[in-house]
Design a protein around this motif. Structure first.
Motif, PDB file in Angstrom:
ATOM      1  N   HIS A  13       0.756  -1.115  -0.186  1.00 27.25           N
ATOM      2  CA  HIS A  13       0.014  -0.184  -0.158  1.00 27.25           C
ATOM      3  C   HIS A  13       0.578   1.165  -0.058  1.00 27.25           C
ATOM      4  O   HIS A  13       0.295   2.131   0.303  1.00 27.25           O
ATOM      5  N   LEU A  44      -8.764  -4.614   1.372  1.00 24.99           N
ATOM      6  CA  LEU A  44      -8.927  -3.262   1.647  1.00 24.99           C
ATOM      7  C   LEU A  44      -9.370  -3.190   3.554  1.00 24.99           C
ATOM      8  O   LEU A  44     -10.129  -3.862   3.574  1.00 24.99           O
ATOM      9  N   ASP A  45      -8.498  -3.005   4.136  1.00 20.20           N
ATOM     10  CA  ASP A  45      -9.009  -2.067   5.464  1.00 20.20           C
ATOM     11  C   ASP A  45      -8.972  -0.615   4.923  1.00 20.20           C
ATOM     12  O   ASP A  45      -8.882  -0.246   4.401  1.00 20.20           O
ATOM     13  N   GLU A  46      -9.275  -0.334   6.089  1.00 20.99           N
ATOM     14  CA  GLU A  46      -9.442   1.406   6.664  1.00 20.99           C
ATOM     15  C   GLU A  46      -8.005   2.016   6.413  1.00 20.99           C
ATOM     16  O   GLU A  46      -7.455   2.865   5.254  1.00 20.99           O
ATOM     17  N   PHE A  49      -7.353   1.620   2.339  1.00 19.96           N
ATOM     18  CA  PHE A  49      -8.311   2.137   1.802  1.00 19.96           C
ATOM     19  C   PHE A  49      -8.245   3.741   1.010  1.00 19.96           C
ATOM     20  O   PHE A  49      -8.369   4.132   0.693  1.00 19.96           O
ATOM     21  N   HIS A  52      -5.360   3.907  -1.412  1.00 26.28           N
ATOM     22  CA  HIS A  52      -5.965   3.606  -2.882  1.00 26.28           C
ATOM     23  C   HIS A  52      -7.198   4.545  -2.610  1.00 26.28           C
ATOM     24  O   HIS A  52      -6.845   4.791  -4.546  1.00 26.28           O
ATOM     25  N   ALA A  53      -8.452   4.782  -1.732  1.00 25.66           N
ATOM     26  CA  ALA A  53      -9.014   6.197  -2.745  1.00 25.66           C
ATOM     27  C   ALA A  53      -8.747   7.395  -2.280  1.00 25.66           C
ATOM     28  O   ALA A  53      -8.964   8.016  -3.473  1.00 25.66           O
ATOM     29  N   VAL A  62     -14.834   0.083  -5.830  1.00 28.25           N
ATOM     30  CA  VAL A  62     -14.774  -0.773  -4.242  1.00 28.25           C
ATOM     31  C   VAL A  62     -15.798  -1.445  -4.127  1.00 28.25           C
ATOM     32  O   VAL A  62     -17.363  -1.305  -4.939  1.00 28.25           O
ATOM     33  N   ALA A  93     -11.404  -3.070  -6.023  1.00 35.04           N
ATOM     34  CA  ALA A  93     -11.024  -3.692  -4.684  1.00 35.04           C
ATOM     35  C   ALA A  93     -12.364  -4.133  -4.022  1.00 35.04           C
ATOM     36  O   ALA A  93     -12.905  -3.937  -4.403  1.00 35.04           O
ATOM     37  N   ILE A  95     -14.053  -5.128  -0.029  1.00 34.97           N
ATOM     38  CA  ILE A  95     -14.207  -4.308   1.536  1.00 34.97           C
ATOM     39  C   ILE A  95     -14.918  -5.348   1.576  1.00 34.97           C
ATOM     40  O   ILE A  95     -16.809  -6.032   1.552  1.00 34.97           O
ATOM     41  N   GLN A 100     -14.858  -5.195   8.011  1.00 35.39           N
ATOM     42  CA  GLN A 100     -14.273  -3.675   7.839  1.00 35.39           C
ATOM     43  C   GLN A 100     -15.669  -3.006   8.371  1.00 35.39           C
ATOM     44  O   GLN A 100     -16.340  -2.150   7.341  1.00 35.39           O
ATOM     45  N   LEU A 103     -15.850   1.347   8.094  1.00 37.38           N
ATOM     46  CA  LEU A 103     -16.039   1.521   5.971  1.00 37.38           C
ATOM     47  C   LEU A 103     -17.196   1.468   5.518  1.00 37.38           C
ATOM     48  O   LEU A 103     -18.193   2.345   5.562  1.00 37.38           O
TER      49      LEU A 103
END
Length: 144
Positions: A13, A44-46, A49, A52-53, A62, A93, A95, A100, A103
């Protein structure tokens, strides 16, 4: 003249600087030295995320899903195939809303599967319900 893009690594990441003309040249991460694009969705986790975002210049699609969701499991291979067709122009991705929940709550995910397209950390489009590969690709291309 090529534009320099920020691209998050799907493995560590870390955010990499990459000329846009090199997206298709099998670039590698400067941190972990693994491929930046493998044609697979990234989980992805927090923390990931945000990389990437928000920090990456690539559009991010996502798939918000859960392991107990039948339509999510049905759509999973189609989402995988769409990643192979859309990378390196778009990052896909997944989630897991069970793992999570913050999110899922943050983006007010009320039904799954739900696809959300992000650009620059902002939501650009949303689509709920399972879709096939061609429909996913068409939906993404219509919104990027």
């Amino acid at each position: 003249m090529s534009q320099t893009l920020q691209v998050a690594c799907p493995h560590c990441h870390a955010v990499n600087r990459l000329p846009s003309t090199r997206l298709g040249d099998a670039p590698r991460c400067g941190g972990c030295h693994r491929a930046l694009f493998e044609g697979h969705p990234v989980a992805l986790d927090e923390a990931a995320f945000a990389a990437h975002a928000v920090k990456s210049d690539l559009p991010l699609v996502v798939d918000f899903w859960a392991p107990w969701c039948g339509p999510c499991r049905t759509m999973a291979p189609h989402f995988e195939a769409a990643a192979a067709r859309l990378e390196p122009q778009v990052r896909l991705a997944k989630i897991d809303t069970e793992a999570q929940p913050v999110l899922g709550s943050r983006f007010q995910i009320r039904s799954i599967p739900t696809l959300v397209l992000f650009r620059g950390g902002r939501e650009q489009a949303r689509q709920s319900g399972a879709m096939g590969t061609a429909d996913i690709v068409r939906w993404v291309q219509a919104h990027v």
